[in-house]
Design a protein around this motif. Sequence first.
Motif, PDB file in Angstrom:
ATOM      1  N   THR A 150       0.616  -1.045  -0.151  1.00 12.81           N
ATOM      2  CA  THR A 150      -0.052  -0.191  -0.136  1.00 12.81           C
ATOM      3  C   THR A 150       0.902   0.910  -0.010  1.00 12.81           C
ATOM      4  N   ASP A 151      -0.130   2.132  -0.421  1.00 10.82           N
ATOM      5  CA  ASP A 151       0.999   3.641  -0.468  1.00 10.82           C
ATOM      6  C   ASP A 151       1.916   3.951   0.906  1.00 10.82           C
ATOM      7  N   GLN A 152       1.171   4.261   1.873  1.00  6.15           N
ATOM      8  CA  GLN A 152       0.744   4.248   3.347  1.00  6.15           C
ATOM      9  C   GLN A 152       0.757   3.094   3.864  1.00  6.15           C
ATOM     10  N   VAL A 153       1.963   2.645   4.239  1.00  2.00           N
ATOM     11  CA  VAL A 153       2.687   1.223   4.893  1.00  2.00           C
ATOM     12  C   VAL A 153       1.892   1.098   5.792  1.00  2.00           C
ATOM     13  N   ILE A 154       2.205   1.675   7.535  1.00  2.00           N
ATOM     14  CA  ILE A 154       1.124   1.922   8.357  1.00  2.00           C
ATOM     15  C   ILE A 154       0.054   2.333   8.336  1.00  2.00           C
ATOM     16  N   GLN A 155      -1.106   1.861   8.228  1.00  2.00           N
ATOM     17  CA  GLN A 155      -2.335   2.397   9.049  1.00  2.00           C
ATOM     18  C   GLN A 155      -2.899   2.056   9.832  1.00  2.00           C
ATOM     19  N   ILE A 156      -3.507   3.498  10.655  1.00  2.00           N
ATOM     20  CA  ILE A 156      -4.609   2.449  11.643  1.00  2.00           C
ATOM     21  C   ILE A 156      -6.147   2.678  11.326  1.00  2.00           C
ATOM     22  N   PHE A 157      -6.931   1.415  12.041  1.00  2.00           N
ATOM     23  CA  PHE A 157      -9.004   1.581  11.712  1.00  2.00           C
ATOM     24  C   PHE A 157      -8.741   1.175  13.123  1.00  2.00           C
ATOM     25  N   THR A 158     -10.325   1.443  13.527  1.00  2.00           N
ATOM     26  CA  THR A 158     -11.218   1.517  14.208  1.00  2.00           C
ATOM     27  C   THR A 158     -11.191  -0.222  14.287  1.00  2.00           C
ATOM     28  N   ALA A 159     -11.409  -0.754  15.647  1.00  2.00           N
ATOM     29  CA  ALA A 159     -11.807  -2.466  15.324  1.00  2.00           C
ATOM     30  C   ALA A 159     -12.502  -2.489  15.018  1.00  2.00           C
ATOM     31  N   THR A 160     -13.536  -2.134  13.529  1.00  2.00           N
ATOM     32  CA  THR A 160     -14.969  -2.672  12.519  1.00  2.00           C
ATOM     33  C   THR A 160     -13.979  -1.385  11.611  1.00  2.00           C
ATOM     34  N   GLY A 161     -13.467  -1.346  10.800  1.00  2.00           N
ATOM     35  CA  GLY A 161     -12.866  -0.903   9.959  1.00  2.00           C
ATOM     36  C   GLY A 161     -11.917   0.342   9.398  1.00  2.00           C
ATOM     37  N   GLN A 162     -13.001   1.095  10.158  1.00  2.00           N
ATOM     38  CA  GLN A 162     -12.898   2.661   9.660  1.00  2.00           C
ATOM     39  C   GLN A 162     -11.385   3.056   9.775  1.00  2.00           C
ATOM     40  N   TYR A 163     -10.533   4.173   8.444  1.00  2.00           N
ATOM     41  CA  TYR A 163     -10.011   4.338   8.833  1.00  2.00           C
ATOM     42  C   TYR A 163      -9.533   5.489   9.176  1.00  2.00           C
ATOM     43  N   LEU A 164      -8.297   5.875  10.637  1.00  2.00           N
ATOM     44  CA  LEU A 164      -8.447   6.366  11.448  1.00  2.00           C
ATOM     45  C   LEU A 164      -7.092   7.775  10.497  1.00  2.00           C
ATOM     46  N   ARG A 165      -5.586   7.401  10.263  1.00  2.00           N
ATOM     47  CA  ARG A 165      -4.424   7.977  10.282  1.00  2.00           C
ATOM     48  C   ARG A 165      -3.965   7.258   9.270  1.00  2.00           C
ATOM     49  N   GLY A 166      -2.887   7.577   9.955  1.00  2.00           N
ATOM     50  CA  GLY A 166      -1.562   6.134   8.705  1.00  2.00           C
ATOM     51  C   GLY A 166      -0.381   7.463   8.662  1.00  2.00           C
ATOM     52  N   PHE A 167       0.969   6.308   8.813  1.00  2.00           N
ATOM     53  CA  PHE A 167       2.169   6.731   8.110  1.00  2.00           C
ATOM     54  C   PHE A 167       3.083   5.817   7.584  1.00  2.00           C
ATOM     55  N   GLY A 168       4.480   6.565   7.355  1.00  2.00           N
ATOM     56  CA  GLY A 168       5.180   5.322   5.947  1.00  2.00           C
ATOM     57  C   GLY A 168       4.785   5.505   5.269  1.00  2.00           C
ATOM     58  N   LEU A 169       6.108   5.184   4.260  1.00  2.00           N
ATOM     59  CA  LEU A 169       5.718   5.317   2.587  1.00  2.00           C
ATOM     60  C   LEU A 169       6.673   4.414   2.375  1.00  2.00           C
ATOM     61  N   HIS A 170       6.228   3.942   1.661  1.00  2.00           N
ATOM     62  CA  HIS A 170       7.758   2.748   0.446  1.00  2.00           C
ATOM     63  C   HIS A 170       8.533   4.652  -0.244  1.00  2.00           C
ATOM     64  N   ASP A 171      10.054   4.333   0.444  1.00  2.00           N
ATOM     65  CA  ASP A 171      10.326   5.438   0.211  1.00  2.00           C
ATOM     66  C   ASP A 171      11.570   5.106   1.124  1.00  2.00           C
ATOM     67  N   VAL A 172      12.367   6.142   0.410  1.00  2.00           N
ATOM     68  CA  VAL A 172      14.288   6.624   1.660  1.00  2.00           C
ATOM     69  C   VAL A 172      13.638   7.437   2.305  1.00  2.00           C
ATOM     70  N   GLY A 173      14.034   7.591   3.255  1.00  2.00           N
ATOM     71  CA  GLY A 173      14.113   8.327   4.519  1.00  2.00           C
ATOM     72  C   GLY A 173      14.634   7.728   6.214  1.00  2.00           C
ATOM     73  N   ASP A 174      14.568   8.237   6.938  1.00  2.00           N
ATOM     74  CA  ASP A 174      13.859   7.585   8.196  1.00  2.00           C
ATOM     75  C   ASP A 174      12.355   7.627   8.367  1.00  2.00           C
ATOM     76  N   GLY A 175      11.540   6.745   9.124  1.00  2.00           N
ATOM     77  CA  GLY A 175       9.874   6.966   9.084  1.00  2.00           C
ATOM     78  C   GLY A 175       9.392   5.985   8.099  1.00  2.00           C
ATOM     79  N   ASN A 176      10.101   6.122   6.661  1.00  2.00           N
ATOM     80  CA  ASN A 176       9.885   5.128   5.754  1.00  2.00           C
ATOM     81  C   ASN A 176      10.197   3.987   6.166  1.00  2.00           C
ATOM     82  N   PHE A 177       9.845   3.345   4.790  1.00  2.00           N
ATOM     83  CA  PHE A 177      10.186   1.536   5.075  1.00  2.00           C
ATOM     84  C   PHE A 177      10.147   1.238   3.631  1.00  2.00           C
TER      85      PHE A 177
END
Length: 321
Positions: A215-242
């Motif tokens: 996925t474009d955003q590597v870490i995604q945070i959802f509610t227990a029922t699947g509502q997207y809340l936020r996310g972070f990290g890309l498949h890219d260079v640099g700290d905080g990415n993956f």
Amino acid sequence: MSRKPITLENPGHRKVAATWLATVLTLACSSAAGGAPLLKPRQVIWGYGQGESFTRPSGVAFDPGDGALYVGNTGEHRIDVFSATGRPLCRFVHRVVRSDGSVVDGSPCALAFDRSGRLLVVDQVATYVDVLDRRGRFIARLDIAAGHPNAVAVAGDGTIFVGTTAEASKIYRFRPDLTPDGSWGEAGTDLGHLFNVTGLAVTADGAIAVACARTDQVIQIFTATGQYLRGFGLHDVGDGNFSLPSGVAATADGRIWVVDEIRQTLQVFDGEGTLVAKTGGRGIAPGEFAHPSSLASDERGLIALTDREIGRVQVFTVADQ
């Protein structure tokens, strides 16, 4: 049950200067805030018995009852069990029933315990999740409608979450009594979508942290029922990415820990996705990694990590912050 001693030396590799418990070495952890190191090496486990080593280990979990450590010895088709002090307790082959009814030795790749002390086993060969007792005896099976299970996590209320791979990527829910409770997630790479789930963790506030390989955003945070809340990290260079997130864990302080198998790093984020620290580097000394393949927290201050390439498990103590 066997009580063989454990060797600290992996055959074919140089000996690592590491003690079993309360080592005075401090993991060199680069903190974004310039604070004290976040982790201290506690144990290094090379294998179950003298002269043995793990083969491509993936999947690790702490027993919430007695703190025992369960390791997916993937290449040996086994799950190896160690006491909280690193003493070998037992091991058992994980067998998989195929759709034609035949039984084969499996390749366990992700482990977790539910709130009743049952062991949940995701296997590379199986299209379902096994539910076993602490010594590997069959209890039940969690059937997955589509896709291949690849990650598992358990919430504080006992709800079980299973993530699947490829185009059929979804999160399946099971109640504490093991009955199905639906699924959520739309396959794709855009924000809020899922593609190749590689890790799951339940955060301190009950949200679900999902790591995806594609996925474009590597870490995604959802509610227990699947509502997207936020996310972070890309498949890219640099700290905080993956490059390839191979495991994710959450600790009671609200932090989210993500290990990267290609970059050989462990990065730590606060609950909002701000990078707190990173550590790692390729090697076999304590705190160095060799294709880290899975990650687990005991929710009481310990984190375990498997090094797939050289066949070992490292256990760290999370420092107070």
